[in-house]
Design an enzyme around this catalytic site. Structure first.
Site, PDB file in Angstrom:
ATOM      1  CG  HIS A  76     -13.420 -28.818 -41.343  1.00 28.75           C
ATOM      2  ND1 HIS A  76     -12.188 -28.293 -41.680  1.00 28.75           N
ATOM      3  CD2 HIS A  76     -14.305 -28.220 -42.173  1.00 28.75           C
ATOM      4  CE1 HIS A  76     -12.335 -27.436 -42.686  1.00 28.75           C
ATOM      5  NE2 HIS A  76     -13.615 -27.364 -43.001  1.00 28.75           N
ATOM      6  CG  ASP A  78      -9.030 -30.551 -41.809  1.00 26.65           C
ATOM      7  OD1 ASP A  78     -10.202 -30.415 -41.396  1.00 26.65           O
ATOM      8  OD2 ASP A  78      -8.749 -30.922 -42.964  1.00 26.65           O
ATOM      9  CG  ASP A 139     -12.654 -23.925 -44.798  1.00 23.37           C
ATOM     10  OD1 ASP A 139     -13.306 -24.709 -44.112  1.00 23.37           O
ATOM     11  OD2 ASP A 139     -12.262 -24.179 -45.951  1.00 23.37           O
ATOM     12  CD  GLU A 173     -14.264 -30.225 -45.271  1.00 22.48           C
ATOM     13  OE1 GLU A 173     -15.219 -30.104 -46.051  1.00 22.48           O
ATOM     14  OE2 GLU A 173     -13.216 -29.550 -45.376  1.00 22.48           O
ATOM     15  CD  GLU A 174     -10.443 -27.686 -46.050  1.00 21.00           C
ATOM     16  OE1 GLU A 174     -10.659 -27.978 -47.247  1.00 21.00           O
ATOM     17  OE2 GLU A 174     -10.954 -26.707 -45.483  1.00 21.00           O
TER      18      GLU A 174
END
Ligand SMILES: [Zn+2]
Length: 406
Positions: A76, A78, A139, A173-174
Protein backbone atom coordinates in the site's frame (compact mmCIF):
# COMPACT_ATOMS: atom_id res chain seq x y z
CA UNK A 1 18.16 2.47 -9.06
CA UNK A 2 19.09 0.88 -5.72
CA UNK A 3 16.40 -0.16 -3.25
CA UNK A 4 17.71 2.50 -0.89
CA UNK A 5 17.34 5.30 -3.46
CA UNK A 6 13.94 3.96 -4.36
CA UNK A 7 12.70 3.93 -0.77
CA UNK A 8 14.06 7.43 -0.05
CA UNK A 9 12.27 8.71 -3.15
CA UNK A 10 8.94 7.15 -2.15
CA UNK A 11 8.98 8.55 1.39
CA UNK A 12 9.52 12.05 -0.04
CA UNK A 13 5.85 11.86 -1.16
CA UNK A 14 3.31 12.71 1.56
CA UNK A 15 0.62 10.06 1.06
CA UNK A 16 -1.30 10.24 4.34
CA UNK A 17 -4.82 8.86 3.96
CA UNK A 18 -7.81 10.56 5.60
CA UNK A 19 -10.40 8.64 7.64
CA UNK A 20 -12.85 11.59 7.56
CA UNK A 21 -12.92 11.82 3.77
CA UNK A 22 -15.39 9.99 1.56
CA UNK A 23 -13.55 10.68 -1.71
CA UNK A 24 -11.78 7.91 -3.67
CA UNK A 25 -8.93 7.81 -2.83
CA UNK A 26 -9.42 9.47 0.55
CA UNK A 27 -6.67 12.04 -0.14
CA UNK A 28 -5.67 13.18 -3.62
CA UNK A 29 -1.98 13.46 -2.70
CA UNK A 30 -1.74 9.66 -2.80
CA UNK A 31 -2.24 9.86 -6.57
CA UNK A 32 1.08 11.70 -6.94
CA UNK A 33 3.01 8.67 -5.74
CA UNK A 34 0.74 6.45 -7.87
CA UNK A 35 1.63 8.42 -11.01
CA UNK A 36 5.30 8.33 -10.15
CA UNK A 37 5.20 4.55 -9.66
CA UNK A 38 3.48 4.00 -13.01
CA UNK A 39 6.28 5.99 -14.70
CA UNK A 40 8.93 4.00 -12.88
CA UNK A 41 7.25 0.69 -13.73
CA UNK A 42 7.16 1.67 -17.42
CA UNK A 43 10.88 2.53 -17.28
CA UNK A 44 11.60 -0.88 -15.77
CA UNK A 45 9.67 -2.50 -18.65
CA UNK A 46 6.19 -3.11 -17.20
CA UNK A 47 4.30 -1.95 -20.26
CA UNK A 48 0.74 -2.28 -18.98
CA UNK A 49 1.40 -0.28 -15.78
CA UNK A 50 -1.50 2.07 -15.07
CA UNK A 51 -3.32 3.97 -12.36
CA UNK A 52 -7.04 3.21 -12.34
CA UNK A 53 -9.82 5.64 -11.43
CA UNK A 54 -9.85 4.52 -7.79
CA UNK A 55 -6.15 5.25 -7.33
CA UNK A 56 -4.82 1.68 -7.50
CA UNK A 57 -1.66 1.01 -9.54
CA UNK A 58 -1.64 -2.27 -11.47
CA UNK A 59 0.99 -3.89 -13.66
CA UNK A 60 2.06 -7.23 -15.10
CA UNK A 61 5.51 -8.72 -15.61
CA UNK A 62 4.63 -10.95 -18.57
CA UNK A 63 5.35 -14.67 -18.43
CA UNK A 64 8.43 -16.10 -20.09
CA UNK A 65 7.23 -19.62 -19.22
CA UNK A 66 3.78 -21.07 -18.65
CA UNK A 67 4.79 -23.21 -15.69
CA UNK A 68 3.63 -22.47 -12.19
CA UNK A 69 0.85 -20.30 -10.84
CA UNK A 70 0.27 -16.62 -11.45
CA UNK A 71 1.53 -14.88 -8.31
CA UNK A 72 0.55 -11.38 -7.22
CA UNK A 73 2.43 -8.98 -4.96
CA UNK A 74 0.58 -6.16 -3.20
CA UNK A 75 1.71 -3.21 -1.07
CA UNK A 76 0.00 0.00 0.00
CA UNK A 77 1.07 3.53 -0.86
CA UNK A 78 -0.64 5.50 1.91
CA UNK A 79 0.67 6.27 5.39
CA UNK A 80 -1.20 6.33 8.68
CA UNK A 81 -3.35 9.28 9.76
CA UNK A 82 -1.85 8.81 13.26
CA UNK A 83 1.25 10.87 12.47
CA UNK A 84 2.40 13.34 9.85
CA UNK A 85 4.09 11.96 6.75
CA UNK A 86 4.95 15.39 5.38
CA UNK A 87 8.55 16.45 4.85
CA UNK A 88 10.06 13.22 6.19
CA UNK A 89 13.75 13.71 7.01
CA UNK A 90 15.30 10.24 7.14
CA UNK A 91 18.51 9.46 8.97
CA UNK A 92 20.65 6.59 7.73
CA UNK A 93 22.68 4.54 10.18
CA UNK A 94 25.23 2.22 8.59
CA UNK A 95 26.29 -0.93 10.41
CA UNK A 96 24.17 -0.33 13.52
CA UNK A 97 26.11 -1.19 16.68
CA UNK A 98 23.25 -1.85 19.11
CA UNK A 99 23.51 1.49 20.92
CA UNK A 100 20.84 4.14 21.57
CA UNK A 101 19.96 6.14 18.45
CA UNK A 102 19.18 9.83 18.88
CA UNK A 103 16.18 10.69 16.76
CA UNK A 104 15.73 14.23 17.99
CA UNK A 105 17.88 15.88 20.65
CA UNK A 106 15.54 18.81 21.15
CA UNK A 107 12.45 16.63 21.63
CA UNK A 108 14.48 14.07 23.59
CA UNK A 109 13.37 11.23 21.34
CA UNK A 110 15.61 8.17 21.27
CA UNK A 111 15.49 4.64 19.92
CA UNK A 112 16.79 2.77 22.93
CA UNK A 113 17.23 -1.03 22.73
CA UNK A 114 15.98 -1.27 26.35
CA UNK A 115 12.68 0.20 25.27
CA UNK A 116 12.64 -1.35 21.77
CA UNK A 117 14.37 -4.74 22.14
CA UNK A 118 13.76 -5.65 18.47
CA UNK A 119 16.70 -3.34 17.78
CA UNK A 120 18.91 -6.17 19.02
CA UNK A 121 17.79 -8.22 15.97
CA UNK A 122 19.20 -5.64 13.58
CA UNK A 123 22.74 -5.19 14.89
CA UNK A 124 25.16 -4.68 11.95
CA UNK A 125 22.22 -3.85 9.69
CA UNK A 126 21.91 -0.56 7.85
CA UNK A 127 18.88 1.27 9.28
CA UNK A 128 16.75 4.22 8.26
CA UNK A 129 15.02 6.20 11.02
CA UNK A 130 13.02 9.43 11.24
CA UNK A 131 14.22 12.70 12.76
CA UNK A 132 11.47 12.38 15.37
CA UNK A 133 9.08 14.87 13.73
CA UNK A 134 7.12 12.55 11.42
CA UNK A 135 6.57 8.87 10.78
CA UNK A 136 8.97 7.23 8.30
CA UNK A 137 6.57 5.59 5.85
CA UNK A 138 8.30 2.19 5.78
CA UNK A 139 4.68 1.06 6.32
CA UNK A 140 4.33 0.43 3.51
CA UNK A 141 6.72 2.13 1.11
CA UNK A 142 9.33 -0.45 2.13
CA UNK A 143 6.90 -3.02 0.66
CA UNK A 144 6.54 -0.96 -2.52
CA UNK A 145 10.35 -0.64 -2.84
CA UNK A 146 10.86 -4.39 -2.30
CA UNK A 147 8.33 -5.28 -5.02
CA UNK A 148 9.80 -2.73 -7.46
CA UNK A 149 13.34 -4.00 -6.90
CA UNK A 150 12.12 -7.58 -7.41
CA UNK A 151 10.50 -6.52 -10.71
CA UNK A 152 13.62 -4.73 -11.92
CA UNK A 153 15.74 -7.77 -11.11
CA UNK A 154 13.46 -10.02 -13.20
CA UNK A 155 13.79 -7.72 -16.22
CA UNK A 156 17.58 -7.82 -15.87
CA UNK A 157 17.58 -11.61 -15.49
CA UNK A 158 15.38 -13.16 -18.18
CA UNK A 159 16.99 -16.51 -17.38
CA UNK A 160 14.68 -16.64 -14.31
CA UNK A 161 11.62 -18.37 -15.70
CA UNK A 162 8.20 -17.39 -14.43
CA UNK A 163 4.52 -17.21 -15.29
CA UNK A 164 2.77 -13.80 -15.30
CA UNK A 165 3.58 -11.83 -12.18
CA UNK A 166 0.97 -9.35 -11.06
CA UNK A 167 1.69 -6.20 -9.06
CA UNK A 168 -0.71 -3.85 -7.29
CA UNK A 169 -0.15 -0.79 -5.12
CA UNK A 170 -3.22 0.33 -3.22
CA UNK A 171 -4.26 3.59 -1.53
CA UNK A 172 -6.16 3.91 1.76
CA UNK A 173 -5.07 0.72 3.53
CA UNK A 174 -4.59 2.67 6.75
CA UNK A 175 -8.20 3.85 6.75
CA UNK A 176 -9.50 0.34 6.08
CA UNK A 177 -10.48 1.00 2.48
CA UNK A 178 -7.48 -0.44 0.62
CA UNK A 179 -9.36 -3.22 -1.12
CA UNK A 180 -12.73 -1.50 -1.52
CA UNK A 181 -12.17 -1.02 -5.25
CA UNK A 182 -9.63 -3.78 -5.86
CA UNK A 183 -10.46 -5.61 -9.09
CA UNK A 184 -9.62 -9.19 -8.14
CA UNK A 185 -10.95 -10.53 -11.41
CA UNK A 186 -8.87 -8.25 -13.61
CA UNK A 187 -5.82 -8.78 -11.39
CA UNK A 188 -6.10 -12.40 -12.43
CA UNK A 189 -3.62 -13.96 -10.01
CA UNK A 190 -3.97 -17.44 -8.50
CA UNK A 191 -2.77 -16.12 -5.18
CA UNK A 192 -0.84 -13.16 -3.82
CA UNK A 193 1.22 -11.85 -0.93
CA UNK A 194 0.91 -8.48 0.73
CA UNK A 195 4.36 -7.18 1.67
CA UNK A 196 3.31 -5.15 4.68
CA UNK A 197 4.71 -6.57 7.92
CA UNK A 198 7.66 -6.31 10.28
CA UNK A 199 10.49 -8.80 10.62
CA UNK A 200 11.06 -10.67 7.33
CA UNK A 201 11.15 -14.01 9.17
CA UNK A 202 7.43 -13.61 9.88
CA UNK A 203 4.59 -14.87 7.74
CA UNK A 204 1.05 -13.99 8.68
CA UNK A 205 -2.03 -15.85 7.54
CA UNK A 206 -4.25 -15.54 10.58
CA UNK A 207 -5.97 -12.36 11.62
CA UNK A 208 -8.81 -11.34 13.88
CA UNK A 209 -12.49 -11.87 13.21
CA UNK A 210 -13.71 -8.33 13.70
CA UNK A 211 -17.09 -6.94 14.70
CA UNK A 212 -18.27 -3.58 15.96
CA UNK A 213 -21.02 -2.93 18.50
CA UNK A 214 -22.86 0.33 19.00
CA UNK A 215 -24.69 0.46 22.32
CA UNK A 216 -27.38 3.16 22.55
CA UNK A 217 -28.89 3.80 25.96
CA UNK A 218 -31.97 5.92 26.46
CA UNK A 219 -32.42 7.33 29.95
CA UNK A 220 -35.11 9.45 31.57
CA UNK A 221 -34.01 13.02 32.03
CA UNK A 222 -35.72 14.86 34.87
CA UNK A 223 -34.69 18.06 36.65
CA UNK A 224 -32.19 16.83 39.26
CA UNK A 225 -34.02 18.71 41.98
CA UNK A 226 -37.12 16.58 41.56
CA UNK A 227 -35.47 13.43 40.25
CA UNK A 228 -36.11 11.10 43.16
CA UNK A 229 -37.37 7.71 41.96
CA UNK A 230 -37.90 9.11 38.46
CA UNK A 231 -34.61 9.95 36.77
CA UNK A 232 -32.71 7.26 34.87
CA UNK A 233 -29.26 8.60 34.00
CA UNK A 234 -28.15 6.86 30.82
CA UNK A 235 -24.48 7.57 31.68
CA UNK A 236 -24.87 5.46 34.84
CA UNK A 237 -26.51 2.67 32.83
CA UNK A 238 -23.61 2.83 30.39
CA UNK A 239 -21.21 2.31 33.29
CA UNK A 240 -23.34 -0.60 34.46
CA UNK A 241 -23.34 -2.10 30.97
CA UNK A 242 -19.58 -1.79 30.57
CA UNK A 243 -18.94 -3.25 34.03
CA UNK A 244 -20.82 -6.42 33.03
CA UNK A 245 -18.39 -7.16 30.18
CA UNK A 246 -15.45 -9.36 31.22
CA UNK A 247 -12.67 -7.14 32.57
CA UNK A 248 -9.89 -9.50 31.46
CA UNK A 249 -11.09 -9.26 27.84
CA UNK A 250 -9.77 -5.74 27.30
CA UNK A 251 -6.96 -4.96 24.85
CA UNK A 252 -4.64 -3.85 27.66
CA UNK A 253 -4.85 -7.32 29.26
CA UNK A 254 -4.65 -9.52 26.14
CA UNK A 255 -2.04 -10.80 23.68
CA UNK A 256 -1.43 -13.65 21.21
CA UNK A 257 -4.67 -15.48 20.49
CA UNK A 258 -6.65 -13.75 23.28
CA UNK A 259 -9.61 -11.78 22.00
CA UNK A 260 -10.96 -8.53 23.40
CA UNK A 261 -13.81 -6.01 23.56
CA UNK A 262 -12.51 -2.47 23.29
CA UNK A 263 -14.55 0.58 24.29
CA UNK A 264 -13.43 3.07 21.66
CA UNK A 265 -15.79 5.95 22.20
CA UNK A 266 -18.41 7.05 24.68
CA UNK A 267 -20.59 10.12 24.52
CA UNK A 268 -23.52 10.82 26.68
CA UNK A 269 -25.88 12.96 28.67
CA UNK A 270 -28.51 11.96 31.18
CA UNK A 271 -31.01 11.48 28.36
CA UNK A 272 -28.89 9.41 25.98
CA UNK A 273 -25.49 7.73 25.92
CA UNK A 274 -23.83 5.99 23.00
CA UNK A 275 -20.86 3.64 23.37
CA UNK A 276 -18.84 2.25 20.47
CA UNK A 277 -16.95 -1.00 20.90
CA UNK A 278 -14.80 -3.14 18.67
CA UNK A 279 -14.92 -6.90 19.22
CA UNK A 280 -11.97 -9.09 18.19
CA UNK A 281 -11.06 -12.77 18.32
CA UNK A 282 -9.09 -15.15 16.07
CA UNK A 283 -11.68 -17.82 16.85
CA UNK A 284 -15.00 -17.09 15.13
CA UNK A 285 -17.07 -19.05 17.66
CA UNK A 286 -15.53 -17.07 20.52
CA UNK A 287 -15.96 -13.80 18.62
CA UNK A 288 -19.66 -14.58 18.15
CA UNK A 289 -19.94 -15.43 21.84
CA UNK A 290 -18.48 -12.02 22.67
CA UNK A 291 -21.13 -10.44 20.41
CA UNK A 292 -23.77 -12.48 22.22
CA UNK A 293 -22.57 -11.07 25.56
CA UNK A 294 -23.56 -7.61 24.33
CA UNK A 295 -27.06 -8.81 23.41
CA UNK A 296 -27.44 -10.65 26.71
CA UNK A 297 -26.42 -7.65 28.81
CA UNK A 298 -28.86 -5.46 26.87
CA UNK A 299 -31.68 -7.95 27.46
CA UNK A 300 -30.83 -8.13 31.17
CA UNK A 301 -30.85 -4.35 31.63
CA UNK A 302 -34.04 -3.92 29.62
CA UNK A 303 -35.70 -6.46 31.88
CA UNK A 304 -34.26 -4.94 35.04
CA UNK A 305 -35.42 -1.39 34.26
CA UNK A 306 -38.65 -2.48 32.63
CA UNK A 307 -38.43 -0.70 29.28
CA UNK A 308 -36.29 -1.09 26.10
CA UNK A 309 -33.58 1.30 27.24
CA UNK A 310 -30.58 -0.44 25.61
CA UNK A 311 -30.24 -1.04 21.91
CA UNK A 312 -27.25 -2.97 20.54
CA UNK A 313 -26.27 -2.91 16.87
CA UNK A 314 -23.56 -5.34 15.81
CA UNK A 315 -21.81 -5.28 12.46
CA UNK A 316 -19.16 -7.52 10.96
CA UNK A 317 -15.99 -5.70 9.87
CA UNK A 318 -13.74 -8.50 8.54
CA UNK A 319 -13.03 -12.19 9.12
CA UNK A 320 -9.98 -14.36 9.78
CA UNK A 321 -8.39 -15.52 6.51
CA UNK A 322 -6.92 -18.67 8.12
CA UNK A 323 -9.54 -21.22 7.08
CA UNK A 324 -9.33 -20.04 3.46
CA UNK A 325 -5.54 -20.04 3.36
CA UNK A 326 -5.45 -23.50 4.93
CA UNK A 327 -7.13 -24.83 1.80
CA UNK A 328 -4.09 -23.62 -0.16
CA UNK A 329 -1.29 -24.19 2.32
CA UNK A 330 1.34 -24.40 -0.43
CA UNK A 331 1.17 -20.59 -0.52
CA UNK A 332 2.52 -20.47 3.03
CA UNK A 333 4.80 -23.49 2.60
CA UNK A 334 6.35 -22.11 -0.58
CA UNK A 335 7.13 -18.79 1.11
CA UNK A 336 8.58 -20.52 4.17
CA UNK A 337 10.76 -22.78 2.00
CA UNK A 338 11.96 -19.72 0.05
CA UNK A 339 12.87 -17.97 3.32
CA UNK A 340 14.84 -21.01 4.49
CA UNK A 341 16.73 -21.11 1.19
CA UNK A 342 17.67 -17.49 1.86
CA UNK A 343 18.99 -18.37 5.33
CA UNK A 344 15.97 -17.15 7.30
CA UNK A 345 14.23 -19.29 9.93
CA UNK A 346 10.55 -18.50 9.26
CA UNK A 347 7.71 -18.48 11.76
CA UNK A 348 3.99 -17.72 11.56
CA UNK A 349 2.42 -15.11 13.82
CA UNK A 350 -1.28 -14.37 14.33
CA UNK A 351 -2.02 -10.77 13.37
CA UNK A 352 -3.82 -8.85 16.11
CA UNK A 353 -5.63 -6.77 13.53
CA UNK A 354 -6.71 -7.10 9.94
CA UNK A 355 -4.88 -6.81 6.64
CA UNK A 356 -5.74 -5.99 3.09
CA UNK A 357 -4.74 -9.57 2.41
CA UNK A 358 -7.55 -10.85 4.64
CA UNK A 359 -10.07 -8.87 2.62
CA UNK A 360 -8.53 -10.03 -0.66
CA UNK A 361 -8.69 -13.61 0.59
CA UNK A 362 -12.43 -13.21 1.16
CA UNK A 363 -12.74 -11.64 -2.29
CA UNK A 364 -11.29 -14.86 -3.76
CA UNK A 365 -7.56 -14.08 -3.86
CA UNK A 366 -5.75 -16.01 -1.09
CA UNK A 367 -3.21 -13.55 0.28
CA UNK A 368 -0.96 -14.03 3.34
CA UNK A 369 1.32 -11.25 4.52
CA UNK A 370 5.12 -11.05 4.47
CA UNK A 371 7.46 -8.63 6.25
CA UNK A 372 9.31 -5.54 5.08
CA UNK A 373 11.93 -5.14 7.82
CA UNK A 374 10.06 -2.14 9.26
CA UNK A 375 9.26 -1.59 12.96
CA UNK A 376 7.25 0.76 15.24
CA UNK A 377 4.80 1.73 12.52
CA UNK A 378 2.53 4.81 12.62
CA UNK A 379 4.75 7.16 14.61
CA UNK A 380 8.11 8.92 14.96
CA UNK A 381 9.84 5.78 16.32
CA UNK A 382 9.32 3.97 13.02
CA UNK A 383 12.49 2.59 11.42
CA UNK A 384 13.39 0.08 8.76
CA UNK A 385 16.29 -2.30 8.21
CA UNK A 386 17.62 -1.76 4.70
CA UNK A 387 19.48 -5.03 5.13
CA UNK A 388 16.17 -6.88 5.64
CA UNK A 389 14.57 -5.06 2.70
CA UNK A 390 17.35 -6.30 0.41
CA UNK A 391 17.00 -9.81 1.80
CA UNK A 392 13.25 -9.74 1.21
CA UNK A 393 13.84 -8.99 -2.48
CA UNK A 394 15.86 -12.24 -2.60
CA UNK A 395 13.03 -14.09 -0.85
CA UNK A 396 10.43 -12.88 -3.37
CA UNK A 397 12.67 -13.96 -6.24
CA UNK A 398 13.08 -17.34 -4.57
CA UNK A 399 9.29 -17.66 -4.16
CA UNK A 400 8.97 -17.02 -7.90
CA UNK A 401 11.67 -19.57 -8.76
CA UNK A 402 10.19 -22.19 -6.47
CA UNK A 403 6.72 -21.57 -7.90
CA UNK A 404 8.18 -22.65 -11.24
CA UNK A 405 8.71 -26.15 -9.91
CA UNK A 406 5.36 -26.58 -8.11
ZN1 LIG B 1 0.81 -1.26 6.36
Amino acid sequence: MSIEERFLKYISFDTQSDPQSSTIPSSMKQLELGKYLVEEMKKIGIEDAHLDQSGIVYGTIPANSDHGKVIGFVAHMDTSPDASGQNVKPQIIRDYQGTTITLNQEKELYLDPHEFPELLNVIHHDLITTDGTTLLGADDKAGVAIIMSMAEHLYHHPEIKHNDIKIAFTPDEEVGRGTENFDVEAFHADYAYTIDGGNIAEIEYENFNAFSAVVEITGKSIHPGSAKNAMINSIRIAQEFDAMLPVHARPEYTEGYEGFNHLENIQGKCEKTVMEYIIRNHDLTLAKKQCQDFENIAAFLNQKYGYPMVKVTIEQSYLNMREHIEQHMYIVENAMAAMKECGIEPYAVPIRGGTDGANLTYMGLPCPNLGTGGYNFHGPFEYVSLTMMKKQVEVLLKIIERNEVI
